[in-house]
Design a protein around this motif. Structure first.
Motif, mmCIF file in Angstrom:
data_model
loop_
_atom_site.group_PDB
_atom_site.id
_atom_site.type_symbol
_atom_site.label_atom_id
_atom_site.label_comp_id
_atom_site.label_asym_id
_atom_site.label_seq_id
_atom_site.Cartn_x
_atom_site.Cartn_y
_atom_site.Cartn_z
ATOM 1 N N LEU A 8 61.821 -34.966 -52.572
ATOM 2 C CA LEU A 8 62.235 -34.471 -51.376
ATOM 3 C C LEU A 8 60.950 -34.212 -50.402
ATOM 4 O O LEU A 8 61.073 -34.573 -49.208
ATOM 5 C CB LEU A 8 62.885 -32.942 -51.416
ATOM 6 C CG LEU A 8 64.512 -32.910 -51.800
ATOM 7 C CD1 LEU A 8 64.727 -31.666 -51.972
ATOM 8 C CD2 LEU A 8 65.137 -33.399 -50.487
ATOM 9 N N LYS A 9 59.850 -33.654 -51.038
ATOM 10 C CA LYS A 9 58.687 -33.643 -50.239
ATOM 11 C C LYS A 9 58.294 -34.819 -49.654
ATOM 12 O O LYS A 9 57.746 -34.922 -48.431
ATOM 13 C CB LYS A 9 57.512 -33.017 -51.133
ATOM 14 C CG LYS A 9 56.137 -32.751 -50.551
ATOM 15 C CD LYS A 9 55.270 -32.006 -51.510
ATOM 16 C CE LYS A 9 53.874 -32.169 -50.576
ATOM 17 N NZ LYS A 9 52.935 -31.597 -51.568
ATOM 18 N N LYS A 10 58.256 -35.676 -50.280
ATOM 19 C CA LYS A 10 57.859 -37.284 -49.887
ATOM 20 C C LYS A 10 58.822 -37.833 -48.634
ATOM 21 O O LYS A 10 58.448 -38.117 -47.649
ATOM 22 C CB LYS A 10 57.930 -38.226 -51.052
ATOM 23 C CG LYS A 10 57.668 -39.624 -50.530
ATOM 24 C CD LYS A 10 57.463 -40.484 -51.764
ATOM 25 C CE LYS A 10 57.009 -42.061 -51.140
ATOM 26 N NZ LYS A 10 56.463 -42.928 -52.294
ATOM 27 N N LEU A 11 60.105 -37.498 -48.786
ATOM 28 C CA LEU A 11 60.889 -37.746 -47.904
ATOM 29 C C LEU A 11 60.993 -37.027 -46.597
ATOM 30 O O LEU A 11 60.856 -37.332 -45.409
ATOM 31 C CB LEU A 11 62.609 -37.478 -48.239
ATOM 32 C CG LEU A 11 62.886 -38.640 -49.408
ATOM 33 C CD1 LEU A 11 64.482 -38.050 -49.967
ATOM 34 C CD2 LEU A 11 62.979 -39.791 -48.852
ATOM 35 N N GLY A 15 59.752 -39.294 -43.887
ATOM 36 C CA GLY A 15 60.966 -39.480 -43.230
ATOM 37 C C GLY A 15 61.277 -41.033 -43.807
ATOM 38 O O GLY A 15 61.443 -41.227 -44.954
ATOM 39 N N LYS A 16 61.957 -41.558 -42.578
ATOM 40 C CA LYS A 16 62.583 -42.944 -42.953
ATOM 41 C C LYS A 16 61.427 -43.915 -43.332
ATOM 42 O O LYS A 16 61.983 -45.076 -43.843
ATOM 43 C CB LYS A 16 63.302 -43.345 -41.811
ATOM 44 C CG LYS A 16 64.617 -42.709 -41.308
ATOM 45 C CD LYS A 16 65.208 -43.133 -40.095
ATOM 46 C CE LYS A 16 66.271 -42.256 -39.630
ATOM 47 N NZ LYS A 16 67.069 -42.887 -38.744
ATOM 48 N N ASN A 17 60.258 -43.619 -43.246
ATOM 49 C CA ASN A 17 58.996 -44.635 -43.550
ATOM 50 C C ASN A 17 58.909 -44.459 -45.156
ATOM 51 O O ASN A 17 57.726 -45.069 -45.727
ATOM 52 C CB ASN A 17 58.028 -44.481 -43.043
ATOM 53 C CG ASN A 17 58.066 -44.737 -41.326
ATOM 54 O OD1 ASN A 17 58.882 -45.622 -41.242
ATOM 55 N ND2 ASN A 17 57.680 -43.918 -40.448
#
Length: 114
Positions: A8-11, A15-17
Motif C-alpha cells: 500500500l505504501k508503494k502504491l 500511484g499508477k507508476n
C-alpha cells in the motif's frame, strides 16, 4: 499485515507508476499451494446460475495473497465471494533472478450454481 502495508505504501507513493514484477518475468510459473474455492453467493438477488469476477491481487515475498480487489464482476456478490476466497490463498514465493519479489496478478473466477 506488514507486507500489505508495504505494498500500500508503494502504491500511495508511486500511484499508477508503481512497478511490480510481472508474472512473465518470474523464474518459474506461479504455483498455488493452498486455494479456497469461492462459495456461490446465496443471496436472493442473485438469480443467475452462473457468474464471473475478475480479481486483481498481489502475491508477496512469503507467497500470501494480499489486497485482493474486484476489477469487474457480473454481480457484486460474485466479486465479493471471489475476494473473500482469494484473500486466503497461498503460493510458492515468487522469485525473479533467485530473489523473492512481489508480483501483481489478475485471476478470472467463474461461478456455477451446484
Amino acid at each position: 499485515s506488514d507486507s500489505a502495508a508495504a505494498i500500500l505504501k508503494k502504491l500511495r507513493l508511486e500511484g499508477k507508476n508503481a512497478r511490480f514484477t510481472k508474472s512473465r518475468d518470474l523464474d518459474s510459473r506461479i504455483k498455488p499451494l493452498e486455494r479456497t474455492e469461492p462459495m456461490f453467493p446465496r443471496l436472493a438477488q442473485v438469480k443467475a446460475d452462473t457468474g464471473k469476477a475478475l480479481i486483481e491481487f498481489y502475491i508477496d515475498q512469503a507467497g500470501h495473497a494480499q489486497l485482493p480487489r474486484i476489477v469487474s464482476s457480473s454481480e457484486p456478490a460474485f466479486g465479493y465471494a471471489a475476494v473473500q476466497a482469494i484473500a486466503q490463498w497461498k503460493f510458492k514465493p515468487p522469485l525473479k533472478s533467485g530473489e523473492k519479489v512481489v508480483v501483481r496478478v489478475r485471476v478470472p473466477v467463474v461461478f456455477k450454481r451446484k
